[in-house]
Motif scaffolding. Structure first.
Motif, PDB file in Angstrom:
ATOM      1  N   TYR A 190       8.599  -4.609   2.764  1.00  0.00           N
ATOM      2  CA  TYR A 190       8.790  -3.163   2.717  1.00  0.00           C
ATOM      3  C   TYR A 190       7.976  -2.504   3.829  1.00  0.00           C
ATOM      4  N   ILE A 191       8.613  -1.553   4.502  1.00  0.00           N
ATOM      5  CA  ILE A 191       7.915  -0.786   5.537  1.00  0.00           C
ATOM      6  C   ILE A 191       6.995   0.226   4.859  1.00  0.00           C
ATOM      7  N   HIS A 192       5.754   0.256   5.275  1.00  0.00           N
ATOM      8  CA  HIS A 192       4.752   1.116   4.649  1.00  0.00           C
ATOM      9  C   HIS A 192       5.198   2.574   4.683  1.00  0.00           C
ATOM     10  N   GLU A 193       5.339   3.175   3.483  1.00  0.00           N
ATOM     11  CA  GLU A 193       5.739   4.574   3.301  1.00  0.00           C
ATOM     12  C   GLU A 193       7.045   4.899   4.008  1.00  0.00           C
ATOM     13  N   GLY A 194       7.840   3.881   4.246  1.00  0.00           N
ATOM     14  CA  GLY A 194       9.154   4.097   4.833  1.00  0.00           C
ATOM     15  C   GLY A 194       9.169   4.310   6.331  1.00  0.00           C
ATOM     16  N   ASN A 195       7.972   4.408   6.964  1.00  0.00           N
ATOM     17  CA  ASN A 195       7.947   4.642   8.418  1.00  0.00           C
ATOM     18  C   ASN A 195       7.123   3.602   9.175  1.00  0.00           C
ATOM     19  N   GLY A 196       6.221   2.899   8.490  1.00  0.00           N
ATOM     20  CA  GLY A 196       5.454   1.832   9.127  1.00  0.00           C
ATOM     21  C   GLY A 196       4.393   2.290  10.101  1.00  0.00           C
ATOM     22  N   VAL A 197       4.102   3.601  10.125  1.00  0.00           N
ATOM     23  CA  VAL A 197       3.131   4.139  11.078  1.00  0.00           C
ATOM     24  C   VAL A 197       1.719   3.780  10.635  1.00  0.00           C
ATOM     25  N   ARG A 198       0.915   3.343  11.568  1.00  0.00           N
ATOM     26  CA  ARG A 198      -0.485   3.031  11.291  1.00  0.00           C
ATOM     27  C   ARG A 198      -1.302   4.298  11.462  1.00  0.00           C
ATOM     28  N   MET A 199      -2.080   4.635  10.427  1.00  0.00           N
ATOM     29  CA  MET A 199      -2.844   5.877  10.482  1.00  0.00           C
ATOM     30  C   MET A 199      -4.147   5.709   9.723  1.00  0.00           C
ATOM     31  N   GLY A 200      -5.042   6.665   9.901  1.00  0.00           N
ATOM     32  CA  GLY A 200      -6.334   6.576   9.227  1.00  0.00           C
ATOM     33  C   GLY A 200      -7.134   5.400   9.760  1.00  0.00           C
ATOM     34  N   THR A 201      -7.952   4.797   8.896  1.00  0.00           N
ATOM     35  CA  THR A 201      -8.773   3.657   9.305  1.00  0.00           C
ATOM     36  C   THR A 201      -8.369   2.377   8.592  1.00  0.00           C
ATOM     37  N   THR A 202      -7.634   2.475   7.476  1.00  0.00           N
ATOM     38  CA  THR A 202      -7.261   1.270   6.730  1.00  0.00           C
ATOM     39  C   THR A 202      -6.139   0.500   7.393  1.00  0.00           C
ATOM     40  N   LEU A 241      -3.533  -2.589  -5.115  1.00  0.00           N
ATOM     41  CA  LEU A 241      -3.371  -1.862  -3.849  1.00  0.00           C
ATOM     42  C   LEU A 241      -2.011  -2.173  -3.226  1.00  0.00           C
ATOM     43  N   ILE A 242      -1.673  -3.447  -3.148  1.00  0.00           N
ATOM     44  CA  ILE A 242      -0.415  -3.842  -2.512  1.00  0.00           C
ATOM     45  C   ILE A 242       0.778  -3.381  -3.341  1.00  0.00           C
ATOM     46  N   ARG A 243       0.699  -3.542  -4.672  1.00  0.00           N
ATOM     47  CA  ARG A 243       1.811  -3.127  -5.531  1.00  0.00           C
ATOM     48  C   ARG A 243       2.071  -1.631  -5.422  1.00  0.00           C
ATOM     49  N   HIS A 244       1.003  -0.831  -5.378  1.00  0.00           N
ATOM     50  CA  HIS A 244       1.202   0.614  -5.297  1.00  0.00           C
ATOM     51  C   HIS A 244       1.784   1.025  -3.943  1.00  0.00           C
ATOM     52  N   ASP A 245       1.462   0.297  -2.905  1.00  0.00           N
ATOM     53  CA  ASP A 245       2.109   0.575  -1.621  1.00  0.00           C
ATOM     54  C   ASP A 245       3.580   0.181  -1.662  1.00  0.00           C
ATOM     55  N   TYR A 246       3.896  -0.866  -2.416  1.00  0.00           N
ATOM     56  CA  TYR A 246       5.302  -1.232  -2.622  1.00  0.00           C
ATOM     57  C   TYR A 246       6.020  -0.120  -3.392  1.00  0.00           C
ATOM     58  N   TYR A 247       5.373   0.410  -4.444  1.00  0.00           N
ATOM     59  CA  TYR A 247       5.979   1.518  -5.187  1.00  0.00           C
ATOM     60  C   TYR A 247       6.259   2.695  -4.254  1.00  0.00           C
ATOM     61  N   MET A 248       5.265   3.014  -3.411  1.00  0.00           N
ATOM     62  CA  MET A 248       5.421   4.145  -2.493  1.00  0.00           C
ATOM     63  C   MET A 248       6.565   3.924  -1.514  1.00  0.00           C
ATOM     64  N   ALA A 249       6.712   2.706  -1.054  1.00  0.00           N
ATOM     65  CA  ALA A 249       7.799   2.410  -0.106  1.00  0.00           C
ATOM     66  C   ALA A 249       9.150   2.653  -0.760  1.00  0.00           C
ATOM     67  N   GLU A 250       9.307   2.240  -2.014  1.00  0.00           N
ATOM     68  CA  GLU A 250      10.566   2.467  -2.715  1.00  0.00           C
ATOM     69  C   GLU A 250      10.789   3.957  -2.984  1.00  0.00           C
ATOM     70  N   ILE A 251       9.724   4.654  -3.349  1.00  0.00           N
ATOM     71  CA  ILE A 251       9.845   6.088  -3.610  1.00  0.00           C
ATOM     72  C   ILE A 251      10.239   6.839  -2.344  1.00  0.00           C
ATOM     73  N   ASP A 253      11.859   5.636   0.126  1.00  0.00           N
ATOM     74  CA  ASP A 253      13.227   5.276   0.479  1.00  0.00           C
ATOM     75  C   ASP A 253      14.233   6.166  -0.247  1.00  0.00           C
ATOM     76  N   ARG A 254      13.922   6.556  -1.479  1.00  0.00           N
ATOM     77  CA  ARG A 254      14.868   7.335  -2.270  1.00  0.00           C
ATOM     78  C   ARG A 254      14.635   8.838  -2.200  1.00  0.00           C
ATOM     79  N   LEU A 255      13.377   9.238  -2.029  1.00  0.00           N
ATOM     80  CA  LEU A 255      13.039  10.659  -2.122  1.00  0.00           C
ATOM     81  C   LEU A 255      12.323  11.174  -0.886  1.00  0.00           C
ATOM     82  N   GLY A 256      12.491  10.518   0.245  1.00  0.00           N
ATOM     83  CA  GLY A 256      11.734  10.864   1.447  1.00  0.00           C
ATOM     84  C   GLY A 256      11.774  12.328   1.837  1.00  0.00           C
TER      85      GLY A 256
END
Length: 290
Positions: A190-202, A241-251, A253-256
């Motif tokens: 899954y692409i992180h948050e649907g865009n895959g952009v690297r941001m912040g420090t993490t 942490l990883i599962r919640h990022d997966y949830y966010m990616a799906e969300i 994808d549907r509600l961007g």
């Protein structure tokens, strides 16, 4: 004498250092390299061309002979040749592997059972990536990863081999090409948050868990460091942490569009409300937002 010194200086320092890591001494390393260049040769000739004192030359040749690195091929005077590097090193690798296995078994019989709940620190790029590969190699059922594509790419072959064994993947990717890491039907990427952009420090973190039993989190910055543990609460936290990022990616994808209209691009309003000044500055630079 000047010419002989030039020969000694031609031995790459990194090569001598690597030979020393394999158990050679400084003098043994010089002698072995010199015999590869020019042999057969007597101890006297080797001493002169390798720049090794004669008494040390005899001692080093004896040690190298016992190891099979050099071979005496004549008598009166004795002349030596170097064993072919590939054959010698292949033999050394087999002997070392067998010895490590034997010693490991003996030590395992001595050691007390250990409930390994410690958190181990790893430093250095090589050590960290070796640990990640080792964790992937030992996985039997599921691997979860959150990582940037350029870092994950370094472990593509190890991941592909794990997929061939039937290991399931859940990968959250900083990057654009999810298909690159879909090695089998059991690879969910899954692409992180649907865009895959690297941001912040993490975005410099590489987090991986294996079989819900152990994890590694690494900082892939200028100084590469990581922690490794089988401590169950910490492993659970990494998986969460990883599962919640997966949830966010799906969300996303549907509600961007709806999410963006409420919170701004890249969750700007949420992020800037809790980022440190340094994180906020990094976010603004990477997204162009204010």
């Amino acid at each position: 004498m000047t010419a002989k010194i030039a020969v000694v200086g031609a031995v790459p320092g990194t090569l001598v250092a690597d030979l020393k890591r394999l158990g050679f001494t400084e003098y043994e390393s010089r002698i072995y390299v010199q015999l590869l260049r020019e042999s057969p040769a007597t101890a006297y000739e080797i001493s002169k061309t390798a720049g090794v004192p004669r008494p040390n030359t005899y001692h080093a040749l004896e040690a190298l002979s016992q190891r099979g690195a050099v071979l005496p091929v004549s008598e009166t005077p004795v002349r030596y040749i170097a064993a072919q590097p590939k054959e010698f090193l292949d033999s050394l690798a087999r002997r070392t592997s067998d010895l490590c296995a034997s010693v490991g078994n003996q030590l395992a019989n001595i050691a007390q059972p250990l409930d390994d709940q410690y958190v181990w620190t790893l430093t250095g790029e090589s050590a960290v990536h070796e640990k990640i590969d080792s964790l992937i190699d030992s996985s039997q059922s599921i691997i979860m990863v959150k990582a940037a594509d350029d870092v994950l790419r370094r472990h593509a072959e190890t991941l592909r081999a794990a997929a061939a064994r039937g290991v399931e993947f859940l990968i959250v990717l900083f990057g654009q090409n999810a298909d690159e890491f879909r090695f089998a039907e059991n690879s969910r990427v899954y692409i992180h948050e649907g865009n895959g952009v690297r941001m912040g420090t993490t975005d410099n973190l590489f987090t991986i868990t294996s079989d819900r039993k152990e994890m590694v989190t690494a900082v892939m910055a200028e100084d590469v460091t990581a922690v490794h543990t089988r401590n169950q609460p910490i492993v659970n936290m990494a998986e969460s942490l990883i599962r919640h990022d997966y949830y966010m990616a799906e969300i996303f994808d549907r509600l961007g569009p709806e999410i963006e209209s409420n919170f701004g691009p890249y969750l700007r309003d949420l992020r800037l409300a809790c980022f440190t000044p340094e994180q906020a500055a990094s976010f603004k630079v990477k997204t162009g937002l204010t």
